[in-house]
Design a protein around this motif. Structure first.
Motif, PDB file in Angstrom:
ATOM      1  N   GLN A 147      62.786  80.385 -85.262  1.00 23.22           N
ATOM      2  CA  GLN A 147      63.612  79.274 -84.754  1.00 23.22           C
ATOM      3  C   GLN A 147      65.003  79.770 -84.355  1.00 23.22           C
ATOM      4  OE1 GLN A 147      63.117  76.439 -88.107  1.00 23.22           O
ATOM      5  NE2 GLN A 147      61.750  75.358 -86.735  1.00 23.22           N
ATOM      6  N   ASP A 165      69.455  86.419 -82.820  1.00 23.92           N
ATOM      7  CA  ASP A 165      68.498  86.168 -83.905  1.00 23.92           C
ATOM      8  C   ASP A 165      67.216  86.956 -83.657  1.00 23.92           C
ATOM      9  OD1 ASP A 165      70.020  83.963 -85.217  1.00 23.92           O
ATOM     10  OD2 ASP A 165      69.742  83.056 -83.245  1.00 23.92           O
ATOM     11  N   GLY A 217      69.677  76.113 -78.183  1.00 28.43           N
ATOM     12  CA  GLY A 217      69.495  77.560 -78.140  1.00 28.43           C
ATOM     13  C   GLY A 217      69.390  78.086 -76.708  1.00 28.43           C
ATOM     14  N   ARG A 259      67.353  76.736 -70.277  1.00 30.41           N
ATOM     15  CA  ARG A 259      67.768  77.467 -71.489  1.00 30.41           C
ATOM     16  C   ARG A 259      67.713  78.979 -71.278  1.00 30.41           C
ATOM     17  NH1 ARG A 259      65.235  75.162 -76.558  1.00 30.41           N
ATOM     18  NH2 ARG A 259      66.248  73.180 -76.723  1.00 30.41           N
ATOM     19  N   GLN A 306      68.573  80.752 -82.408  1.00 26.50           N
ATOM     20  CA  GLN A 306      69.633  80.135 -81.593  1.00 26.50           C
ATOM     21  C   GLN A 306      69.814  80.947 -80.317  1.00 26.50           C
ATOM     22  OE1 GLN A 306      71.897  77.768 -81.505  1.00 26.50           O
ATOM     23  NE2 GLN A 306      71.851  76.775 -83.510  1.00 26.50           N
ATOM     24  N   ARG A 307      69.767  82.277 -80.501  1.00 23.44           N
ATOM     25  CA  ARG A 307      69.995  83.190 -79.380  1.00 23.44           C
ATOM     26  C   ARG A 307      68.917  84.280 -79.361  1.00 23.44           C
ATOM     27  NH1 ARG A 307      72.704  79.688 -78.109  1.00 23.44           N
ATOM     28  NH2 ARG A 307      74.883  79.627 -77.481  1.00 23.44           N
ATOM     29  N   GLU A 350      77.354  87.689 -77.943  1.00 23.67           N
ATOM     30  CA  GLU A 350      76.475  86.779 -78.676  1.00 23.67           C
ATOM     31  C   GLU A 350      76.040  87.444 -79.975  1.00 23.67           C
ATOM     32  OE1 GLU A 350      75.796  83.794 -77.812  1.00 23.67           O
ATOM     33  OE2 GLU A 350      75.938  83.640 -75.629  1.00 23.67           O
ATOM     34  N   LEU A 396      63.028  78.391 -79.394  1.00 29.09           N
ATOM     35  CA  LEU A 396      64.476  78.134 -79.563  1.00 29.09           C
ATOM     36  C   LEU A 396      64.728  76.784 -80.232  1.00 29.09           C
ATOM     37  CD1 LEU A 396      66.035  79.171 -76.103  1.00 29.09           C
ATOM     38  CD2 LEU A 396      66.404  80.328 -78.297  1.00 29.09           C
ATOM     39  N   VAL A 397      65.759  76.731 -81.072  1.00 29.45           N
ATOM     40  CA  VAL A 397      66.179  75.444 -81.615  1.00 29.45           C
ATOM     41  C   VAL A 397      66.955  74.675 -80.545  1.00 29.45           C
ATOM     42  CG1 VAL A 397      66.303  76.136 -84.035  1.00 29.45           C
ATOM     43  CG2 VAL A 397      68.289  76.503 -82.564  1.00 29.45           C
TER      44      VAL A 397
END
Ligand SMILES: C[S@@+](CC[C@H](N)C(=O)[O-])C[C@H]1O[C@@H](n2cnc3c(N)ncnc32)[C@H](O)[C@@H]1O
Length: 206
Positions: free
Chosen positions: A51, A124, A77, A104, A53-54, A121, A73-74
């Motif tokens: 899950q 994740d 994200g 996105r 973000q990046r 950034e 992605l959340v």
């Protein structure tokens, strides 16, 4: 065989992924570079488990793997993906524009070695899938930007089985073999090899 059996028992590709797969096979001389159904589904599943973000993808090609990874992605994200060749980036962009996840995805055209240092950034998840000779350099560049317990996935780490040979020949196979040794020797990461397709090194930052 095993691959076909596994594909038959996995969720089918969605319509857009099937189209990218078919288009790439029909129009691209290097179509074997595309992740494909089974690996694409694995990337999607891993992304959904994390899950993120990046996400950073190095090596977009025609956009297949980006459109798998982006699904995990959340809310809010983003996935950044980098492609050197303008023709491939344009094809990928066309497919991204048709996806509900397209907004996105941030596509960078250029050499990843120049682009990555400008991306401020914290990643994740990083999917490393560009030129094999630069894998170690990419790894060293991105690791400081990966969060603790973040993941790096590096593709083609068997290099079509060539790294298993007693004497590894060829520039790319040697580069991958050196990358694998480099990863194995590091104590600051947790790692394992996933034996799907051409092999993926899954690394967790400690
Ligand atoms: C194996 S393909 C990527 C496949 C894609 N990730 C997928 O699974 O469908 C590798 C891509 O990396 C790109 N590439 C090679 N060197 C690069 C570099 N220095 N910077 C960015 N992209 C690069 C190639 O042009 C090619 O499209």
């Amino acid at each position: 065989m095993v691959q076909q059996y596994a594909e038959a028992f996995s969720t089918p590709e969605d319509e857009l992924l099937r189209e990218i797969n078919l288009y790439t096979r029909q129009h691209h001389s290097e179509h074997q570079m595309l992740s494909g159904h089974l690996q694409g589904k694995l990337l999607e599943m891993i992304s959904r488990m994390i899950q993120p973000q990046r996400i950073l993808e190095i090596g977009t090609f025609t956009g297949y793997s980006a459109l798998c990874l982006v699904k995990g992605l959340v809310q809010g994200g983003q996935l950044h993906t980098i492609e050197l060749r303008e023709e491939d980036a344009a094809i990928a962009k066309g497919f991204f524009n048709r996806s509900s996840f397209g907004s996105r995805i941030i596509l960078h055209t250029g050499n990843a070695l120049n682009v990555i240092p400008n991306l401020r950034e914290t990643w994740d998840l990083v999917f490393l899938d560009a030129d094999k000779v630069s894998y170690i350099e990419y790894f060293k560049l991105v690791l400081p930007q990966v969060r603790q317990n973040g993941f790096i996935l590096a593709d083609n780490i068997f290099f079509h089985g060539e790294v298993l040979a007693a004497e590894v020949k060829g520039k790319n196979a040697k580069a991958i073999s050196e990358f694998n040794e480099f990863i194995r020797e590091r104590n600051d990461i947790d790692k394992m090899i996933i034996t799907v397709r051409d092999g993926l090194y899954l690394v967790r930052k400690l």
